[in-house]
Design a protein around this motif. Structure first.
Motif, PDB file in Angstrom:
ATOM      1  N   TYR A 211      79.566  51.834  39.920  1.00 38.55           N
ATOM      2  CA  TYR A 211      79.740  53.067  40.698  1.00 38.55           C
ATOM      3  C   TYR A 211      78.409  53.418  41.339  1.00 38.55           C
ATOM      4  O   TYR A 211      77.367  53.409  40.679  1.00 38.55           O
ATOM      5  N   GLU A 212      78.454  53.733  42.634  1.00 38.10           N
ATOM      6  CA  GLU A 212      77.257  54.085  43.392  1.00 38.10           C
ATOM      7  C   GLU A 212      77.467  55.474  43.962  1.00 38.10           C
ATOM      8  O   GLU A 212      78.414  55.723  44.717  1.00 38.10           O
ATOM      9  N   ALA A 213      76.602  56.428  43.533  1.00 39.90           N
ATOM     10  CA  ALA A 213      76.831  57.848  43.789  1.00 39.90           C
ATOM     11  C   ALA A 213      76.610  58.248  45.245  1.00 39.90           C
ATOM     12  O   ALA A 213      77.266  59.176  45.732  1.00 39.90           O
ATOM     13  N   LEU A 214      75.705  57.604  45.945  1.00 37.64           N
ATOM     14  CA  LEU A 214      75.383  58.025  47.303  1.00 37.64           C
ATOM     15  C   LEU A 214      76.601  57.967  48.215  1.00 37.64           C
ATOM     16  O   LEU A 214      76.888  58.897  48.968  1.00 37.64           O
ATOM     17  N   ASN A 215      77.337  56.858  48.144  1.00 39.60           N
ATOM     18  CA  ASN A 215      78.507  56.668  49.013  1.00 39.60           C
ATOM     19  C   ASN A 215      79.829  56.780  48.265  1.00 39.60           C
ATOM     20  O   ASN A 215      80.883  56.561  48.836  1.00 39.60           O
ATOM     21  N   ASN A 216      79.754  57.122  46.967  1.00 44.84           N
ATOM     22  CA  ASN A 216      80.950  57.242  46.135  1.00 44.84           C
ATOM     23  C   ASN A 216      81.799  55.969  46.182  1.00 44.84           C
ATOM     24  O   ASN A 216      83.022  56.016  46.369  1.00 44.84           O
ATOM     25  N   THR A 217      81.136  54.836  46.030  1.00 47.71           N
ATOM     26  CA  THR A 217      81.845  53.556  46.019  1.00 47.71           C
ATOM     27  C   THR A 217      81.990  53.033  44.598  1.00 47.71           C
ATOM     28  O   THR A 217      81.105  53.203  43.759  1.00 47.71           O
ATOM     29  N   PHE A 218      83.125  52.419  44.359  1.00 47.55           N
ATOM     30  CA  PHE A 218      83.484  51.876  43.050  1.00 47.55           C
ATOM     31  C   PHE A 218      83.927  50.435  43.256  1.00 47.55           C
ATOM     32  O   PHE A 218      84.634  50.128  44.216  1.00 47.55           O
ATOM     33  N   ALA A 219      83.490  49.546  42.370  1.00 46.06           N
ATOM     34  CA  ALA A 219      83.892  48.141  42.495  1.00 46.06           C
ATOM     35  C   ALA A 219      84.144  47.542  41.119  1.00 46.06           C
ATOM     36  O   ALA A 219      83.585  47.999  40.113  1.00 46.06           O
ATOM     37  N   VAL A 220      85.003  46.545  41.106  1.00 51.96           N
ATOM     38  CA  VAL A 220      85.309  45.807  39.880  1.00 51.96           C
ATOM     39  C   VAL A 220      85.043  44.328  40.132  1.00 51.96           C
ATOM     40  O   VAL A 220      85.481  43.773  41.153  1.00 51.96           O
ATOM     41  N   TYR A 221      84.327  43.702  39.212  1.00 51.09           N
ATOM     42  CA  TYR A 221      84.023  42.277  39.293  1.00 51.09           C
ATOM     43  C   TYR A 221      84.493  41.584  38.019  1.00 51.09           C
ATOM     44  O   TYR A 221      84.471  42.179  36.940  1.00 51.09           O
ATOM     45  N   CYS A 222      84.918  40.345  38.164  1.00 47.72           N
ATOM     46  CA  CYS A 222      85.248  39.532  36.994  1.00 47.72           C
ATOM     47  C   CYS A 222      84.387  38.277  37.014  1.00 47.72           C
ATOM     48  O   CYS A 222      83.930  37.834  38.082  1.00 47.72           O
ATOM     49  N   GLY A 223      84.155  37.729  35.848  1.00 54.56           N
ATOM     50  CA  GLY A 223      83.341  36.519  35.748  1.00 54.56           C
ATOM     51  C   GLY A 223      84.085  35.410  35.034  1.00 54.56           C
ATOM     52  O   GLY A 223      84.886  35.661  34.125  1.00 54.56           O
ATOM     53  N   HIS A 224      83.840  34.182  35.469  1.00 54.10           N
ATOM     54  CA  HIS A 224      84.425  33.027  34.780  1.00 54.10           C
ATOM     55  C   HIS A 224      83.544  31.812  35.008  1.00 54.10           C
ATOM     56  O   HIS A 224      82.563  31.860  35.751  1.00 54.10           O
ATOM     57  N   ARG A 225      83.881  30.725  34.334  1.00 53.61           N
ATOM     58  CA  ARG A 225      83.181  29.454  34.511  1.00 53.61           C
ATOM     59  C   ARG A 225      84.127  28.435  35.123  1.00 53.61           C
ATOM     60  O   ARG A 225      85.330  28.451  34.851  1.00 53.61           O
ATOM     61  N   GLN A 226      83.577  27.572  35.938  1.00 51.64           N
ATOM     62  CA  GLN A 226      84.372  26.501  36.527  1.00 51.64           C
ATOM     63  C   GLN A 226      83.492  25.267  36.632  1.00 51.64           C
ATOM     64  O   GLN A 226      82.496  25.278  37.357  1.00 51.64           O
ATOM     65  N   ASP A 227      83.839  24.234  35.878  1.00 52.85           N
ATOM     66  CA  ASP A 227      83.061  22.996  35.873  1.00 52.85           C
ATOM     67  C   ASP A 227      81.588  23.257  35.558  1.00 52.85           C
ATOM     68  O   ASP A 227      80.691  22.682  36.177  1.00 52.85           O
ATOM     69  N   GLY A 228      81.350  24.165  34.619  1.00 53.47           N
ATOM     70  CA  GLY A 228      79.993  24.455  34.196  1.00 53.47           C
ATOM     71  C   GLY A 228      79.248  25.445  35.070  1.00 53.47           C
ATOM     72  O   GLY A 228      78.106  25.801  34.768  1.00 53.47           O
ATOM     73  N   THR A 229      79.871  25.914  36.147  1.00 54.16           N
ATOM     74  CA  THR A 229      79.235  26.860  37.064  1.00 54.16           C
ATOM     75  C   THR A 229      79.696  28.278  36.764  1.00 54.16           C
ATOM     76  O   THR A 229      80.883  28.518  36.532  1.00 54.16           O
ATOM     77  N   TYR A 230      78.753  29.219  36.787  1.00 53.74           N
ATOM     78  CA  TYR A 230      79.103  30.629  36.619  1.00 53.74           C
ATOM     79  C   TYR A 230      79.524  31.202  37.970  1.00 53.74           C
ATOM     80  O   TYR A 230      78.813  31.053  38.969  1.00 53.74           O
ATOM     81  N   ILE A 231      80.687  31.883  37.968  1.00 57.96           N
ATOM     82  CA  ILE A 231      81.225  32.450  39.205  1.00 57.96           C
ATOM     83  C   ILE A 231      81.602  33.908  38.967  1.00 57.96           C
ATOM     84  O   ILE A 231      82.265  34.233  37.985  1.00 57.96           O
ATOM     85  N   VAL A 232      81.177  34.771  39.872  1.00 58.80           N
ATOM     86  CA  VAL A 232      81.524  36.192  39.805  1.00 58.80           C
ATOM     87  C   VAL A 232      82.325  36.549  41.049  1.00 58.80           C
ATOM     88  O   VAL A 232      81.898  36.270  42.177  1.00 58.80           O
ATOM     89  N   SER A 233      83.482  37.158  40.842  1.00 59.23           N
ATOM     90  CA  SER A 233      84.384  37.486  41.950  1.00 59.23           C
ATOM     91  C   SER A 233      84.620  38.988  42.013  1.00 59.23           C
ATOM     92  O   SER A 233      84.680  39.660  40.978  1.00 59.23           O
TER      93      SER A 233
END
Length: 296
Positions: A211-233
């Motif tokens: 959550y970022e107060a200046l612009n009142n923005t909210f976001a959700v991220y998920c994380g997983h691994r794929q073939d040994g690589t870290y990925i955040v979506s």
């Protein structure tokens, strides 16, 4: 008198630690193979199911005057003078539900670094399990991967994080912190499940909400691994001044806490003969060490 032993020639200076506020942070992670949230970032196989679950209706919200709640929240944010005020206002949207083991301003200092030159995370808010819920054998081998705190009462195997920034923060820093949290959550869940022979490639089991107060923005991220690589979506991005976005954000916050708890409980249940085993299906509740917790 003996001479002082000279320093070994092959011991060089310690690497400079790159912090989330450094311009070099994202490039350093990407150089190590980490994939940042982008439109074409590979999604986990359970991405659609996760989005649907996070947006599921909740009786407590449907029966609440969301408009009044939004007005109160925005008024509080407008008056805040510092980041702590923004944190308190946003945390209040959890609905007073503190049944999950959580801690604020959590320094994950006891964990091994994922990358030698990248700072360890200090999260605004995390949720995890008690050390006593984890398999003793797994904990002996994985303590530096799953147990970030120095105290036995501190949350372990953390896979739910919240990061809040005040009105003077940079969005870049907020995203950097979210990605860093996700990496450590993914590693904790992946390493514990792998100890019992379960594979986690292409499956998300970690959430970070921002959550970022200046612009009142909210976001959700998920994380997983794929073939040994870290990925955040990125799962969702919302503008909390919009009534529909505000309502969805509350659902995602509360559903996200429950979903993350279910992922931790599923990992705990992998330990054969665990005293923590509970029925796989619980209506209108969440499993937690054999106890039924009522949804709010």
């Amino acid at each position: 008198m003996g001479q002082k032993r000279k320093r070994e020639d092959n011991i060089g200076p310690a690497p400079k630690i790159i912090r989330v506020t450094d311009a070099a942070f994202q490039p350093a992670l990407e150089d190590n193979g980490v994939e940042y949230p982008e439109i074409d970032t590979p999604k986990p196989d359970n991405f659609d199911d996760l989005r649907e679950r996070l947006g599921t209706r909740r009786d407590s919200i449907d029966k609440t005057d969301v408009g009044a709640l939004q007005k109160k929240f925005l008024q509080e944010i407008k008056k805040i003078q510092n980041e702590n005020g923004a944190k308190d206002a946003f945390y209040s949207l959890r609905g007073g539900d503190d049944r999950f083991l959580h801690v604020k301003d959590y320094d994950l200092c006891n964990l091994d670094r994922i990358f030698d030159n990248i700072v360890k995370p200090k999260a605004d808010y995390v949720e995890g399990v008690q050390l006593s819920e984890l398999s003793p054998d797994a904990l002996r081998q994985l303590k530096k991967l799953v147990a970030p705190g120095r105290r036995k009462t501190a949350p372990a195997m953390c896979n739910f994080f919240i990061e809040v920034k005040g009105k003077d923060a940079l969005l870049r820093d907020l995203l950097n912190q979210a990605v860093l949290d996700a990496l450590y959550g993914v590693r904790a869940m992946h390493s514990y499940r792998a100890h019992f022979g379960a594979t986690d490639d292409r499956i998300a089991r970690t959430l970070v909400l921002t959550y970022e107060a200046l612009n009142n923005t909210f976001a959700v991220y998920c994380g997983h691994r794929q073939d040994g690589t870290y990925i955040v979506s990125e799962v969702e991005a919302l503008f909390l001044k919009k009534p529909n976005d505000f309502e969805l954000a509350i659902k995602m916050l509360r559903n996200g806490r429950e979903w993350s708890e279910e992922q931790r409980q599923a990992a705990i249940d992998l330990a054969e003969g665990s005293d923590n085993r509970v029925p796989a299906v619980v209506k209108q509740g969440v499993r937690r060490s054999g106890r039924l917790a009522t949804r709010q």
